[in-house]
Design a protein around this motif. Structure first.
Motif, PDB file in Angstrom:
ATOM      1  N   HIS A  25      -4.449  -0.243  -6.560  1.00  0.00           N
ATOM      2  CA  HIS A  25      -3.439  -1.008  -5.843  1.00  0.00           C
ATOM      3  C   HIS A  25      -2.243  -1.355  -6.722  1.00  0.00           C
ATOM      4  O   HIS A  25      -1.628  -2.404  -6.581  1.00  0.00           O
ATOM      5  CB  HIS A  25      -4.062  -2.264  -5.227  1.00  0.00           C
ATOM      6  CG  HIS A  25      -5.062  -1.904  -4.176  1.00  0.00           C
ATOM      7  ND1 HIS A  25      -6.401  -1.905  -4.420  1.00  0.00           N
ATOM      8  CD2 HIS A  25      -4.912  -1.506  -2.898  1.00  0.00           C
ATOM      9  CE1 HIS A  25      -7.043  -1.520  -3.319  1.00  0.00           C
ATOM     10  NE2 HIS A  25      -6.157  -1.280  -2.386  1.00  0.00           N
ATOM     11  N   TYR A  27       1.266   0.739  -8.372  1.00  0.00           N
ATOM     12  CA  TYR A  27       2.049   1.976  -8.345  1.00  0.00           C
ATOM     13  C   TYR A  27       3.415   1.687  -8.941  1.00  0.00           C
ATOM     14  O   TYR A  27       3.984   0.615  -8.693  1.00  0.00           O
ATOM     15  CB  TYR A  27       2.202   2.454  -6.901  1.00  0.00           C
ATOM     16  CG  TYR A  27       2.899   3.777  -6.745  1.00  0.00           C
ATOM     17  CD1 TYR A  27       2.324   4.937  -7.218  1.00  0.00           C
ATOM     18  CD2 TYR A  27       4.123   3.857  -6.099  1.00  0.00           C
ATOM     19  CE1 TYR A  27       2.960   6.171  -7.048  1.00  0.00           C
ATOM     20  CE2 TYR A  27       4.760   5.072  -5.928  1.00  0.00           C
ATOM     21  CZ  TYR A  27       4.174   6.223  -6.401  1.00  0.00           C
ATOM     22  OH  TYR A  27       4.798   7.430  -6.244  1.00  0.00           O
ATOM     23  N   ALA A  47       5.396   5.899   1.380  1.00  0.00           N
ATOM     24  CA  ALA A  47       4.251   6.799   1.196  1.00  0.00           C
ATOM     25  C   ALA A  47       3.062   6.065   0.575  1.00  0.00           C
ATOM     26  O   ALA A  47       1.928   6.197   1.034  1.00  0.00           O
ATOM     27  CB  ALA A  47       4.653   7.996   0.336  1.00  0.00           C
ATOM     28  N   ARG A  48       3.318   5.265  -0.447  1.00  0.00           N
ATOM     29  CA  ARG A  48       2.222   4.555  -1.106  1.00  0.00           C
ATOM     30  C   ARG A  48       1.615   3.498  -0.192  1.00  0.00           C
ATOM     31  O   ARG A  48       0.402   3.356  -0.110  1.00  0.00           O
ATOM     32  CB  ARG A  48       2.713   3.907  -2.398  1.00  0.00           C
ATOM     33  CG  ARG A  48       1.642   3.203  -3.182  1.00  0.00           C
ATOM     34  CD  ARG A  48       0.435   4.080  -3.511  1.00  0.00           C
ATOM     35  NE  ARG A  48       0.852   5.289  -4.191  1.00  0.00           N
ATOM     36  CZ  ARG A  48       0.144   5.929  -5.094  1.00  0.00           C
ATOM     37  NH1 ARG A  48      -1.027   5.464  -5.454  1.00  0.00           N
ATOM     38  NH2 ARG A  48       0.590   7.033  -5.634  1.00  0.00           N
ATOM     39  N   HIS A  50       1.508   3.488   3.029  1.00  0.00           N
ATOM     40  CA  HIS A  50       0.687   4.185   4.032  1.00  0.00           C
ATOM     41  C   HIS A  50      -0.658   4.576   3.441  1.00  0.00           C
ATOM     42  O   HIS A  50      -1.695   4.440   4.099  1.00  0.00           O
ATOM     43  CB  HIS A  50       1.421   5.401   4.576  1.00  0.00           C
ATOM     44  CG  HIS A  50       2.423   5.050   5.627  1.00  0.00           C
ATOM     45  ND1 HIS A  50       3.432   5.907   6.000  1.00  0.00           N
ATOM     46  CD2 HIS A  50       2.594   3.946   6.400  1.00  0.00           C
ATOM     47  CE1 HIS A  50       4.160   5.350   6.941  1.00  0.00           C
ATOM     48  NE2 HIS A  50       3.672   4.151   7.198  1.00  0.00           N
ATOM     49  N   GLU A  51      -0.674   5.059   2.190  1.00  0.00           N
ATOM     50  CA  GLU A  51      -1.943   5.407   1.539  1.00  0.00           C
ATOM     51  C   GLU A  51      -2.850   4.193   1.414  1.00  0.00           C
ATOM     52  O   GLU A  51      -4.069   4.317   1.506  1.00  0.00           O
ATOM     53  CB  GLU A  51      -1.680   5.976   0.143  1.00  0.00           C
ATOM     54  CG  GLU A  51      -1.130   7.380   0.145  1.00  0.00           C
ATOM     55  CD  GLU A  51      -0.861   7.886  -1.264  1.00  0.00           C
ATOM     56  OE1 GLU A  51      -1.494   7.384  -2.227  1.00  0.00           O
ATOM     57  OE2 GLU A  51      -0.012   8.777  -1.401  1.00  0.00           O
ATOM     58  N   TRP A  52      -2.266   3.021   1.170  1.00  0.00           N
ATOM     59  CA  TRP A  52      -3.041   1.801   1.026  1.00  0.00           C
ATOM     60  C   TRP A  52      -3.422   1.184   2.370  1.00  0.00           C
ATOM     61  O   TRP A  52      -4.129   0.181   2.417  1.00  0.00           O
ATOM     62  CB  TRP A  52      -2.266   0.779   0.207  1.00  0.00           C
ATOM     63  CG  TRP A  52      -2.132   1.122  -1.245  1.00  0.00           C
ATOM     64  CD1 TRP A  52      -2.881   2.017  -1.959  1.00  0.00           C
ATOM     65  CD2 TRP A  52      -1.207   0.557  -2.169  1.00  0.00           C
ATOM     66  NE1 TRP A  52      -2.465   2.045  -3.258  1.00  0.00           N
ATOM     67  CE2 TRP A  52      -1.439   1.163  -3.424  1.00  0.00           C
ATOM     68  CE3 TRP A  52      -0.194  -0.379  -2.063  1.00  0.00           C
ATOM     69  CZ2 TRP A  52      -0.710   0.846  -4.554  1.00  0.00           C
ATOM     70  CZ3 TRP A  52       0.535  -0.697  -3.198  1.00  0.00           C
ATOM     71  CH2 TRP A  52       0.279  -0.100  -4.432  1.00  0.00           C
ATOM     72  N   GLY A  53      -2.950   1.751   3.473  1.00  0.00           N
ATOM     73  CA  GLY A  53      -3.311   1.242   4.797  1.00  0.00           C
ATOM     74  C   GLY A  53      -2.588  -0.029   5.196  1.00  0.00           C
ATOM     75  O   GLY A  53      -3.125  -0.847   5.937  1.00  0.00           O
ATOM     76  N   CYS A  59       5.325  -2.526   5.916  1.00  0.00           N
ATOM     77  CA  CYS A  59       5.978  -1.318   5.377  1.00  0.00           C
ATOM     78  C   CYS A  59       7.484  -1.383   5.590  1.00  0.00           C
ATOM     79  O   CYS A  59       8.264  -1.084   4.674  1.00  0.00           O
ATOM     80  CB  CYS A  59       5.417  -0.059   6.032  1.00  0.00           C
ATOM     81  SG  CYS A  59       3.765   0.399   5.497  1.00  0.00           S
TER      82      CYS A  59
END
Length: 155
Positions: A25, A27, A47-48, A50-53, A59
Protein backbone atom coordinates in the motif's frame (compact mmCIF):
# COMPACT_ATOMS: atom_id res chain seq x y z
CA UNK A 1 -3.69 21.78 -18.24
CA UNK A 2 -2.57 19.39 -20.95
CA UNK A 3 -5.22 16.85 -22.07
CA UNK A 4 -4.17 13.31 -21.17
CA UNK A 5 -3.95 12.16 -24.79
CA UNK A 6 -1.25 14.81 -25.40
CA UNK A 7 0.99 13.74 -22.53
CA UNK A 8 4.29 12.21 -23.62
CA UNK A 9 4.89 8.58 -22.82
CA UNK A 10 6.64 7.68 -19.59
CA UNK A 11 9.60 6.17 -21.46
CA UNK A 12 10.40 9.38 -23.32
CA UNK A 13 10.16 11.44 -20.15
CA UNK A 14 12.49 9.25 -18.17
CA UNK A 15 10.13 8.96 -15.22
CA UNK A 16 10.90 6.49 -12.49
CA UNK A 17 8.32 4.28 -10.85
CA UNK A 18 9.08 2.62 -7.56
CA UNK A 19 7.32 0.67 -4.92
CA UNK A 20 8.40 -1.21 -1.85
CA UNK A 21 7.58 -4.90 -2.28
CA UNK A 22 7.07 -5.35 1.46
CA UNK A 23 4.43 -2.61 1.50
CA UNK A 24 1.60 -3.31 -0.93
CA UNK A 25 0.00 0.00 0.00
CA UNK A 26 2.88 2.31 -0.84
CA UNK A 27 3.65 3.66 -4.31
CA UNK A 28 5.90 6.40 -5.60
CA UNK A 29 6.91 7.90 -8.92
CA UNK A 30 9.11 10.68 -10.17
CA UNK A 31 8.74 12.77 -13.33
CA UNK A 32 10.49 15.75 -14.88
CA UNK A 33 8.88 19.05 -13.85
CA UNK A 34 6.96 19.52 -17.10
CA UNK A 35 3.32 20.52 -17.61
CA UNK A 36 2.84 17.43 -19.78
CA UNK A 37 3.72 15.20 -16.81
CA UNK A 38 0.70 16.31 -14.79
CA UNK A 39 -1.60 14.10 -16.86
CA UNK A 40 0.76 11.15 -16.52
CA UNK A 41 0.83 11.67 -12.74
CA UNK A 42 -2.99 11.49 -12.70
CA UNK A 43 -2.88 8.27 -14.73
CA UNK A 44 -0.33 6.70 -12.39
CA UNK A 45 -2.47 7.53 -9.35
CA UNK A 46 -5.67 6.21 -10.93
CA UNK A 47 -4.04 2.95 -12.03
CA UNK A 48 -2.59 2.28 -8.58
CA UNK A 49 -5.79 3.15 -6.71
CA UNK A 50 -7.75 0.82 -8.99
CA UNK A 51 -5.25 -1.95 -8.16
CA UNK A 52 -5.81 -1.27 -4.46
CA UNK A 53 -9.60 -1.44 -4.90
CA UNK A 54 -10.31 2.16 -3.94
CA UNK A 55 -13.81 3.50 -4.63
CA UNK A 56 -14.40 5.83 -7.58
CA UNK A 57 -15.15 8.93 -5.50
CA UNK A 58 -11.81 8.64 -3.71
CA UNK A 59 -10.08 7.95 -7.05
CA UNK A 60 -11.60 11.10 -8.55
CA UNK A 61 -10.66 13.19 -5.52
CA UNK A 62 -7.11 11.81 -5.46
CA UNK A 63 -6.62 12.58 -9.16
CA UNK A 64 -7.74 16.17 -8.62
CA UNK A 65 -5.48 16.60 -5.59
CA UNK A 66 -2.46 15.14 -7.39
CA UNK A 67 -3.19 17.30 -10.40
CA UNK A 68 -3.28 20.47 -8.29
CA UNK A 69 -0.21 19.66 -6.22
CA UNK A 70 1.85 18.44 -9.17
CA UNK A 71 0.85 21.49 -11.23
CA UNK A 72 1.87 23.82 -8.40
CA UNK A 73 5.25 22.13 -8.11
CA UNK A 74 5.81 22.45 -11.87
CA UNK A 75 4.61 26.04 -12.20
CA UNK A 76 5.76 27.66 -8.97
CA UNK A 77 9.15 26.07 -8.33
CA UNK A 78 12.22 25.85 -10.47
CA UNK A 79 12.43 22.11 -9.87
CA UNK A 80 13.90 19.70 -12.36
CA UNK A 81 11.87 16.78 -11.01
CA UNK A 82 8.69 16.30 -9.03
CA UNK A 83 7.92 13.14 -7.10
CA UNK A 84 4.70 11.73 -5.72
CA UNK A 85 4.07 9.16 -3.01
CA UNK A 86 0.82 7.39 -2.18
CA UNK A 87 0.21 5.64 1.13
CA UNK A 88 -3.03 3.77 1.54
CA UNK A 89 -3.99 3.17 5.15
CA UNK A 90 -7.04 2.15 7.10
CA UNK A 91 -8.03 5.72 7.93
CA UNK A 92 -7.01 7.64 4.81
CA UNK A 93 -5.06 7.89 1.59
CA UNK A 94 -1.99 10.10 2.01
CA UNK A 95 -0.67 11.88 -1.07
CA UNK A 96 2.69 13.63 -0.96
CA UNK A 97 4.12 15.69 -3.82
CA UNK A 98 7.74 16.77 -3.40
CA UNK A 99 9.57 19.48 -5.29
CA UNK A 100 13.16 20.68 -4.99
CA UNK A 101 12.15 23.73 -2.96
CA UNK A 102 13.20 26.36 -5.44
CA UNK A 103 10.34 28.77 -4.84
CA UNK A 104 10.41 32.07 -3.00
CA UNK A 105 7.25 31.37 -0.99
CA UNK A 106 5.59 28.42 0.69
CA UNK A 107 2.39 27.06 -0.88
CA UNK A 108 -0.75 28.42 0.77
CA UNK A 109 -4.42 28.66 -0.09
CA UNK A 110 -5.61 32.05 -1.28
CA UNK A 111 -8.80 33.64 -2.50
CA UNK A 112 -8.73 34.48 -6.19
CA UNK A 113 -10.79 37.10 -7.93
CA UNK A 114 -13.74 36.02 -10.04
CA UNK A 115 -11.91 36.92 -13.26
CA UNK A 116 -8.66 35.10 -12.38
CA UNK A 117 -7.98 31.81 -14.18
CA UNK A 118 -5.89 30.24 -11.45
CA UNK A 119 -5.24 30.39 -7.73
CA UNK A 120 -7.94 28.08 -6.36
CA UNK A 121 -6.02 24.80 -6.38
CA UNK A 122 -5.12 24.64 -2.73
CA UNK A 123 -8.66 25.65 -1.77
CA UNK A 124 -9.83 22.56 -3.71
CA UNK A 125 -7.21 20.42 -2.00
CA UNK A 126 -8.43 21.68 1.37
CA UNK A 127 -12.06 21.01 0.49
CA UNK A 128 -11.35 17.41 -0.57
CA UNK A 129 -8.89 16.55 2.19
CA UNK A 130 -9.24 15.68 5.86
CA UNK A 131 -5.97 17.57 6.33
CA UNK A 132 -3.15 19.01 4.22
CA UNK A 133 0.10 20.82 4.81
CA UNK A 134 3.66 21.54 3.84
CA UNK A 135 6.87 20.14 5.34
CA UNK A 136 10.55 20.04 4.38
CA UNK A 137 11.58 16.97 2.41
CA UNK A 138 13.64 14.31 4.16
CA UNK A 139 16.91 15.68 2.73
CA UNK A 140 16.06 19.22 3.87
CA UNK A 141 16.57 20.71 0.40
CA UNK A 142 13.04 20.68 -0.94
CA UNK A 143 9.50 20.59 0.34
CA UNK A 144 6.61 18.20 0.40
CA UNK A 145 2.98 19.24 0.08
CA UNK A 146 0.76 16.50 1.48
CA UNK A 147 -2.93 15.77 1.72
CA UNK A 148 -4.91 13.07 3.49
CA UNK A 149 -8.14 11.96 1.83
CA UNK A 150 -10.90 9.73 3.12
CA UNK A 151 -11.49 6.59 1.09
CA UNK A 152 -13.65 3.56 0.69
CA UNK A 153 -12.86 0.15 -0.69
CA UNK A 154 -14.73 -1.59 -3.47
CA UNK A 155 -13.83 -5.01 -2.14
Amino acid sequence: MVPSQDAPSLGRLGGRLTGRPQDAHFYSFNFPALNACVAEARRQVLARLHEWGVDETACDDAQLVVSELFTNAVRHTDSENVSCQLRFGEAHLRIEVADQGRASTEPRARCSGADEESGRGLLLVGALSQAWGVRPDDAGRGRVVWAELPHGRLV
